[in-house]
Design a protein around this motif. Sequence first.
Motif, PDB file in Angstrom:
ATOM      1  N   LYS A  30       4.523  -6.611  -3.941  1.00 31.30           N
ATOM      2  CA  LYS A  30       5.106  -6.651  -2.719  1.00 31.30           C
ATOM      3  C   LYS A  30       5.727  -5.117  -2.465  1.00 31.30           C
ATOM      4  N   GLN A  31       6.313  -4.548  -3.389  1.00 38.51           N
ATOM      5  CA  GLN A  31       6.965  -3.190  -3.203  1.00 38.51           C
ATOM      6  C   GLN A  31       5.781  -2.251  -2.581  1.00 38.51           C
ATOM      7  N   ARG A  37       2.661   0.572   3.622  1.00 38.68           N
ATOM      8  CA  ARG A  37       3.139   0.237   4.877  1.00 38.68           C
ATOM      9  C   ARG A  37       4.046   1.207   5.552  1.00 38.68           C
ATOM     10  N   ALA A  38       4.799   1.768   4.735  1.00 35.70           N
ATOM     11  CA  ALA A  38       5.816   2.943   4.992  1.00 35.70           C
ATOM     12  C   ALA A  38       5.319   4.412   5.375  1.00 35.70           C
ATOM     13  N   PHE A  39       4.310   4.298   3.947  1.00 37.33           N
ATOM     14  CA  PHE A  39       3.493   5.656   4.066  1.00 37.33           C
ATOM     15  C   PHE A  39       2.740   5.820   5.271  1.00 37.33           C
ATOM     16  N   ALA A  40       1.914   4.625   5.698  1.00 35.96           N
ATOM     17  CA  ALA A  40       1.270   4.840   6.821  1.00 35.96           C
ATOM     18  C   ALA A  40       2.058   4.976   8.035  1.00 35.96           C
ATOM     19  N   PHE A  54       6.347  10.343  -0.221  1.00 36.82           N
ATOM     20  CA  PHE A  54       5.376   9.464  -0.894  1.00 36.82           C
ATOM     21  C   PHE A  54       4.426  10.234  -1.881  1.00 36.82           C
ATOM     22  N   VAL A  55       4.371  11.395  -1.792  1.00 37.82           N
ATOM     23  CA  VAL A  55       3.431  11.949  -2.467  1.00 37.82           C
ATOM     24  C   VAL A  55       3.823  12.362  -3.964  1.00 37.82           C
ATOM     25  N   PHE A  88      -5.526   9.506  13.117  1.00 42.81           N
ATOM     26  CA  PHE A  88      -6.176   8.110  12.399  1.00 42.81           C
ATOM     27  C   PHE A  88      -4.968   7.570  11.988  1.00 42.81           C
ATOM     28  N   SER A  89      -5.280   6.187  11.684  1.00 41.71           N
ATOM     29  CA  SER A  89      -4.140   5.207  11.178  1.00 41.71           C
ATOM     30  C   SER A  89      -4.833   4.583   9.831  1.00 41.71           C
ATOM     31  N   TRP A  90      -3.979   3.894   9.056  1.00 45.10           N
ATOM     32  CA  TRP A  90      -4.486   3.064   8.058  1.00 45.10           C
ATOM     33  C   TRP A  90      -3.524   1.914   7.985  1.00 45.10           C
ATOM     34  N   LYS A  91      -3.847   0.829   7.286  1.00 48.73           N
ATOM     35  CA  LYS A  91      -3.090  -0.186   6.750  1.00 48.73           C
ATOM     36  C   LYS A  91      -3.642  -0.653   5.467  1.00 48.73           C
TER      37      LYS A  91
END
Length: 156
Positions: A30-31, A37-40, A54-55, A88-91
């Motif tokens: 979950k974390q 999600r926060a990264f995206a 995040f990197v 772009f986007s991602w999930k």
Amino acid sequence: MKWISARRAACLLPLLSLPVAATDLQELEKQVMEAERAFAKTMADRDLEGFKRFVAEDAVFSSGKSLRGKQQVVEAWKAFYAKPTPPFSWKPESVEVLESGKLALSRGPVYDPKGKQVARFHSIWRLEAPNTWRVVFDFGVDVCDCKAAEEAGKPS
């Protein structure tokens, strides 16, 4: 304050590498899902500073040419954050965490600005501090339009 003897400490060391309980793994998954999600969201929000957080320092991002280290990754990704509209986007679709609770894999689709899936991402996350996950490996794979490729390969 009593100090633990070297012998007792040596006996306790194997306990530190015991697998994480299933419920703890679910919490860690979950974390990582929330972190992904926060990264995206940093892309959607045009937040390069957020992206940097995040990197991992020793990260490797690869989609063709490998980018090594946080500085190289961020320098290359600046272009993706430069314009007002995200390119772009991602999930995340799924997350798996090792039983050690230290590494995780997240995967999911990557979309172009119109919402068409153009690739898939795979990211390896490392737990660097309690509740602090950072990407250590990231790579994307273009999605093949298999029907179009199949059609192109048929004789006319």
